[in-house]
Design an enzyme around this catalytic site. Structure first.
Site, mmCIF file in Angstrom:
data_model
loop_
_atom_site.group_PDB
_atom_site.id
_atom_site.type_symbol
_atom_site.label_atom_id
_atom_site.label_comp_id
_atom_site.label_asym_id
_atom_site.label_seq_id
_atom_site.Cartn_x
_atom_site.Cartn_y
_atom_site.Cartn_z
ATOM 1 N N SER A 1 -36.245 -23.196 -4.357
ATOM 2 C CA SER A 1 -37.403 -22.991 -3.487
ATOM 3 C C SER A 1 -37.323 -23.881 -2.253
ATOM 4 C CB SER A 1 -38.697 -23.262 -4.253
ATOM 5 O OG SER A 1 -38.660 -24.538 -4.868
ATOM 6 N N GLU B 1 -43.140 -20.152 -13.922
ATOM 7 C CA GLU B 1 -41.707 -20.341 -14.161
ATOM 8 C C GLU B 1 -41.447 -21.080 -15.467
ATOM 9 O OE1 GLU B 1 -39.077 -19.328 -12.560
ATOM 10 O OE2 GLU B 1 -39.823 -18.623 -10.630
#
Length: 439
Positions: free
Chosen positions: A37, A327
């Site tokens: 990310s 996640e």
């Protein structure tokens, strides 16, 4: 006696991959690679900056290389040969004829780059893997049209007909399926003529910490960003002013999401795993991991060596809302099927729209081991049950493959298909897993 069964100590990758069973508690220090990310946001912002940027510790994985490839197609110059990645913005807004953006099954690539394509002059054809054609994109593309973009299509494949600029303004979007739909509008906003005001109206906003990460990265690059308090109706509002972004020398944090499976190994085996360079403060939702693992029976502490997680007191069930940190759901499910009491994972209905339908996949695949998992409206309910070995299909989902490896530490006879899918975020996962087991 070797600590490994089912795999050679050299860590040779095979398909299918026999998941190694731990013969004693795992004790290891496991450095994890840079955050996907963080790397992909840094790449996007660097292509919009006023000079050359250096990214130190960038993650070299399938998703980040796809991002670099699309940004090159949009004219940026990106060197990914060494440990430091060098990014130079496109010298011109005009694109070569036939520009293509191949997004694979990478949500960040598919959602962060269409806005960039509107700032180029020329057509860009976007496409991806078959699964990406089913993942949420329509709200983002519709919002870009309302901001002045010319886009053919509502989902992949689609074409952005760039005009070298985007008027910008205010737009409302329903990002209930993915916070990346908002990040995709915000990241390029300093280059919109009028900047952008994005208002989210929907049932809920999943994975909110990733939006905090987007805002923090924009501000670090010099953007002026205002974030309004949540509205009484659950709406959210962000305002990004037009302006210049500053080139930077930036270090990418370790990927806390990728650390989850390795830290879970300590709890699963009653051992101790240390992840070095765990940030003191971060916007990554992985900062929640120590608390979640502690709730399931682990002991966690910050040491001079890094974050240390220890097991040994058993694995306990958990009842938790993971809306901000979906996640973690696959690894927590792996621990839950090994636990001594029931678990309930809530707030993760959006995981049906990930690389695969993660809720159904976890229930079906781990169910083949004997696990008792029920898919609920917003998550999973897990009851303790005896487990046996079986062959598991991660369904091209990296998080599922790593979660299955955690179960394999305790349950002999687990074989995982397509372990190479872990390369989406953790390069050379089989070798790292084997090295961890070897201490």
């Amino acid at each position: 006696m070797s600590i490994l069964t089912g795999i050679e100590a050299t860590g040779t990758q095979s398909d299918p991959w026999p998941a190694p069973t731990a013969q004693r508690p795992v004790t290891a220090v496991v450095p994890v690679p840079g955050a996907k990310s963080g790397t992909n946001r840094a790449l996007v912002l660097a292509t919009l900056a006023n000079g050359t940027s250096r990214l130190r510790g960038a993650l070299r994985s399938r998703d980040t290389l796809l991002m670099a490839g699309v940004l090159r197609a949009l004219g940026a110059e990106i060197s990914t040969d060494g440990p430091d990645w060098i990014v130079r913005p496109a010298p011109t807004t005009r694109l070569a004829a036939g520009a293509r953006a191949e997004c694979g099954n990478a949500g960040t690539v598919a959602r962060f780059t269409p806005a960039l394509a509107t700032l180029r002059e020329g057509d860009v054809a976007f496409d991806g893997d078959a699964r990406m054609r089913d993942r949420p994109l329509t709200p983002l593309l519709g919002a870009l049209r309302r901001l002045g973009a010319d886009i053919d299509g509502d989902r992949m494949p689609f074409t952005v007909r760039g005009r070298g600029r985007l008027p910008g303004g205010e737009v409302t979007v329903d990002a209930s399926d993915s916070s990346q739909l908002v990040s995709g509008l915000l990241l390029a906003a300093p280059r919109y003529d009028a900047g952008v005001t994005v208002v989210h109206r929907g049932t809920r906003l999943p994975s909110g910490p990733y939006l905090d990460m987007t805002v923090a990265d924009l501000r670090a690059a010099g953007a002026v960003v205002d974030v309004a308090p949540p509205g009484a109706d659950g709406s959210r509002r962000w305002r990004v002013e037009p302006g210049e972004l500053t080139a930077a020398d930036r270090a990418i944090e370790p990927d806390m999401n990728s650390a989850a499976a390795f830290l879970a190994a300590a709890l699963a085996t009653g051992g101790r795993v240390v992840v070095p360079d765990w940030p003191e403060a971060t916007e990554q939702p992985g900062r929640m991991l120590p608390t979640l693992l502690a709730a399931m029976g682990a002991t966690t502490e910050r040491t001079a060596a890094g974050l240390a997680v220890s097991g040994g007191g058993g694995i306990h069930g958990i009842d938790v809302d993971l809306g901000d940190f979906g996640e973690a759901a696959p690894v927590l499910t792996a621990l839950a099927v090994l636990a001594d009491s029931p678990s309930r994972l809530r707030g993760i209905g959006h995981l049906r729209l990930q690389e695969t339908d993660r809720l159904v996949a976890l229930a079906q695949e781990l169910g083949s081991l004997g696990a008792r998992i029920t898919v609920t409206d917003d998550g999973l309910a897990i009851e303790p049950a005896p487990l046996r070995g079986a062959r598991l299909d991660p369904r091209a989902d990296h998080r599922l493959a790593m979660a299955y490896a955690v179960v394999g530490l305790v349950v002999p006879g687990i074989v995982i298909d397509d372990i190479a899918t872990t390369g989406k975020t953790v390069p050379d996962f089989p070798r790292m897993w084997t090295a961890m087991l070897a201490g």
